[in-house]
Motif scaffolding. Structure first.
Motif, PDB file in Angstrom:
ATOM      1  N   MET A   1       0.844  -1.190   0.000  1.00  0.00           N
ATOM      2  CA  MET A   1       0.000   0.000   0.000  1.00  0.00           C
ATOM      3  C   MET A   1       0.883   1.246   0.000  1.00  0.00           C
ATOM      4  SD  MET A   1      -3.224   0.892   2.483  1.00  0.00           S
ATOM      5  CE  MET A   1      -4.123  -0.500   1.788  1.00  0.00           C
ATOM      6  N   ARG A   2       0.639   2.116  -0.968  1.00  0.00           N
ATOM      7  CA  ARG A   2       1.456   3.315  -1.107  1.00  0.00           C
ATOM      8  C   ARG A   2       0.938   4.405  -0.156  1.00  0.00           C
ATOM      9  NH1 ARG A   2       5.002   5.816  -4.473  1.00  0.00           N
ATOM     10  NH2 ARG A   2       4.765   8.065  -4.773  1.00  0.00           N
ATOM     11  N   THR A   3       1.777   4.773   0.802  1.00  0.00           N
ATOM     12  CA  THR A   3       1.397   5.751   1.820  1.00  0.00           C
ATOM     13  C   THR A   3       2.207   7.023   1.650  1.00  0.00           C
ATOM     14  OG1 THR A   3       0.838   3.994   3.400  1.00  0.00           O
ATOM     15  CG2 THR A   3       1.275   6.193   4.304  1.00  0.00           C
TER      16      THR A   3
ATOM     17  N   SER B   1       8.708  18.980  12.710  1.00  0.00           N
ATOM     18  CA  SER B   1       7.580  18.159  12.278  1.00  0.00           C
ATOM     19  C   SER B   1       7.963  17.323  11.057  1.00  0.00           C
ATOM     20  CB  SER B   1       6.372  19.052  11.967  1.00  0.00           C
ATOM     21  OG  SER B   1       5.961  19.756  13.126  1.00  0.00           O
ATOM     22  N   TRP B   2       8.693  17.920  10.134  1.00  0.00           N
ATOM     23  CA  TRP B   2       9.164  17.188   8.952  1.00  0.00           C
ATOM     24  C   TRP B   2      10.102  16.049   9.356  1.00  0.00           C
ATOM     25  CZ3 TRP B   2      14.180  16.964   6.685  1.00  0.00           C
ATOM     26  CH2 TRP B   2      14.237  16.420   5.393  1.00  0.00           C
ATOM     27  N   GLU B   3      10.992  16.293  10.302  1.00  0.00           N
ATOM     28  CA  GLU B   3      11.902  15.243  10.771  1.00  0.00           C
ATOM     29  C   GLU B   3      11.129  14.108  11.441  1.00  0.00           C
ATOM     30  OE1 GLU B   3      14.767  17.293  13.183  1.00  0.00           O
ATOM     31  OE2 GLU B   3      15.903  18.017  11.442  1.00  0.00           O
ATOM     32  N   ALA B   4      10.046  14.452  12.150  1.00  0.00           N
ATOM     33  CA  ALA B   4       9.206  13.416  12.746  1.00  0.00           C
ATOM     34  C   ALA B   4       8.593  12.539  11.661  1.00  0.00           C
ATOM     35  CB  ALA B   4       8.112  14.050  13.605  1.00  0.00           C
ATOM     36  N   ALA B   5       8.158  13.147  10.557  1.00  0.00           N
ATOM     37  CA  ALA B   5       7.583  12.383   9.451  1.00  0.00           C
ATOM     38  C   ALA B   5       8.631  11.520   8.763  1.00  0.00           C
ATOM     39  CB  ALA B   5       6.932  13.337   8.445  1.00  0.00           C
ATOM     40  N   GLN B   6       9.831  12.061   8.603  1.00  0.00           N
ATOM     41  CA  GLN B   6      10.905  11.325   7.945  1.00  0.00           C
ATOM     42  C   GLN B   6      11.318  10.075   8.731  1.00  0.00           C
ATOM     43  OE1 GLN B   6      12.616  11.804   4.993  1.00  0.00           O
ATOM     44  NE2 GLN B   6      11.159  13.391   4.438  1.00  0.00           N
ATOM     45  N   ALA B   7      11.048  10.073  10.024  1.00  0.00           N
ATOM     46  CA  ALA B   7      11.446   8.935  10.861  1.00  0.00           C
ATOM     47  C   ALA B   7      10.495   7.745  10.732  1.00  0.00           C
ATOM     48  CB  ALA B   7      11.516   9.374  12.325  1.00  0.00           C
ATOM     49  N   VAL B   8       9.384   7.900  10.031  1.00  0.00           N
ATOM     50  CA  VAL B   8       8.400   6.825   9.893  1.00  0.00           C
ATOM     51  C   VAL B   8       8.844   5.869   8.781  1.00  0.00           C
ATOM     52  CG1 VAL B   8       5.985   6.262   9.445  1.00  0.00           C
ATOM     53  CG2 VAL B   8       6.576   8.393  10.646  1.00  0.00           C
ATOM     54  N   PRO B   9       8.991   4.579   9.073  1.00  0.00           N
ATOM     55  CA  PRO B   9       9.440   3.642   8.033  1.00  0.00           C
ATOM     56  C   PRO B   9       8.335   3.302   7.037  1.00  0.00           C
ATOM     57  CG  PRO B   9       8.979   2.466  10.077  1.00  0.00           C
ATOM     58  CD  PRO B   9       8.838   3.927  10.391  1.00  0.00           C
ATOM     59  N   GLY B  10       8.742   2.974   5.817  1.00  0.00           N
ATOM     60  CA  GLY B  10       7.813   2.456   4.824  1.00  0.00           C
ATOM     61  C   GLY B  10       6.931   3.473   4.138  1.00  0.00           C
TER      62      GLY B  10
ATOM     63  N   ASP C   1       1.589   2.753  13.845  1.00  0.00           N
ATOM     64  CA  ASP C   1       0.404   2.077  14.389  1.00  0.00           C
ATOM     65  C   ASP C   1      -0.862   2.563  13.689  1.00  0.00           C
ATOM     66  OD1 ASP C   1       2.096   0.775  16.111  1.00  0.00           O
ATOM     67  OD2 ASP C   1       1.444   1.824  17.921  1.00  0.00           O
ATOM     68  N   LEU C   2      -0.910   3.857  13.390  1.00  0.00           N
ATOM     69  CA  LEU C   2      -2.074   4.415  12.705  1.00  0.00           C
ATOM     70  C   LEU C   2      -2.194   3.839  11.297  1.00  0.00           C
ATOM     71  CD1 LEU C   2      -4.398   6.506  12.832  1.00  0.00           C
ATOM     72  CD2 LEU C   2      -2.821   8.116  11.759  1.00  0.00           C
ATOM     73  N   ILE C   3      -1.092   3.774  10.577  1.00  0.00           N
ATOM     74  CA  ILE C   3      -1.102   3.228   9.221  1.00  0.00           C
ATOM     75  C   ILE C   3      -1.569   1.777   9.238  1.00  0.00           C
ATOM     76  CG2 ILE C   3       0.380   2.536   7.300  1.00  0.00           C
ATOM     77  CD1 ILE C   3       2.043   5.096   7.893  1.00  0.00           C
ATOM     78  N   ALA C   4      -1.042   0.985  10.175  1.00  0.00           N
ATOM     79  CA  ALA C   4      -1.440  -0.427  10.271  1.00  0.00           C
ATOM     80  C   ALA C   4      -2.934  -0.556  10.558  1.00  0.00           C
ATOM     81  CB  ALA C   4      -0.623  -1.124  11.351  1.00  0.00           C
ATOM     82  N   ALA C   5      -3.443   0.295  11.450  1.00  0.00           N
ATOM     83  CA  ALA C   5      -4.869   0.241  11.787  1.00  0.00           C
ATOM     84  C   ALA C   5      -5.724   0.628  10.591  1.00  0.00           C
ATOM     85  CB  ALA C   5      -5.156   1.162  12.967  1.00  0.00           C
TER      86      ALA C   5
END
Length: 268
Positions: free
Chosen positions: A1-3, A37-46, A115-119
């Protein structure tokens, strides 16, 4: 799934003009709110892509200076959800799932987003029975609950709380502290209050539909964009995420800078 993660940011905040460019000191130095905030987003895998979505040249220039991709949006976007919908349309962004990590939430841990993406992927797999939107909630600790109560007592708009049914579907969101807890019971019951995290995952079709709806009375009174989904009969899944000892707080008022800096200096 493209996120894809979008970070909506506007300069003309009523409570805190220029908020995305506010400076926040941490153990890693002095950086703007939008960069953190951008660095927080960059830390999310996948995640396939991360974009800052703004209508302001000052925010665009600051974001591009630290290496962010920027999508320029209409100045008429009333909230972050509309800005995300506009960014998807204008930027030609293709996604199976769109995540809105709001630009005033630099303390968002990567596991909240994962966790949000998985849910939300699980909700999509349920087809029409699943939710159209998912958003995280954190069970309050004593510190966060105290901040909520102090803000309301002093006339400030602080964080947002959420209540939901046995299936985890939202019943209501409010800038008041809900549910109400008798002061005599607060020491034992504050954990029944859930702090809503300013983070959303949308089905793209729900995001497009949102752009065609008018704000309803609940959204207008509370100033909470997610209530537009609820007022139009769309399900919102509240996903409880674990704080893991991390204090979460958004930058809502100038007074929040000191709170967030204390956490950044400790945790970074």
């Amino acid at each position: 799934m493209r996120t894809v993660i979008l970070i909506p940011a506007r300069y003309a905040s009523t409570r805190y003009p220029g908020k995305p460019l506010a400076r926040l000191r941490g153990a890693d130095g002095d950086k703007s709110l939008i960069q953190r905030s951008w660095e927080a987003a960059q830390a999310v895998p996948g995640v396939a892509e991360v974009h800052v979505a703004t209508d302001d040249d000052r925010i665009r220039d600051a974001a591009q200076a630290f290496g962010a991709s920027v999508v320029m949006t209409s100045p008429d976007c009333e909230n972050g959800t509309l800005r995300c919908a506009d960014a998807i349309a204008r930027g030609g962004i293709e996604a199976d799932l769109v995540v809105n990590l709001q630009g005033d939430a630099p303390l968002t841990p990567a596991w909240f987003v994962s966790d949000l993406i998985a849910a939300m992927e699980a909700e999509i797999a349920r087809g029409d029975e699943g939710a159209d939107v998912a958003t995280p909630v954190v069970r309050c600790d004593a510190t966060t609950y105290r901040h909520f109560v102090e803000d309301r007592q002093e006339g400030r708009v602080g964080g947002t709380t959420a209540v939901f049914d046995a299936k985890g579907h939202a019943l209501y969101f409010s800038k008041e502290v809900i549910p109400y807890i008798d002061p005599a019971k607060r020491d034992a019951a504050f954990g029944d209050v859930f702090h809503h995290v300013g983070l959303y995952a949308y089905r793209p079709d729900a995001l497009r539909a949102y752009a065609g709806w008018q704000a309803g009375p609940l959204e207008r009174h509370e100033g909470l964009e997610q209530l537009r989904f609820a007022e139009n009969g769309r399900r919102i899944a509240c996903v409880e995420v674990a704080a893991r000892g991390r204090v979460f707080w958004e930058l809502n008022n100038p007074q929040d800078v000191a709170r967030i800096e204390r956490i950044l200096l400790q945790d970074t």
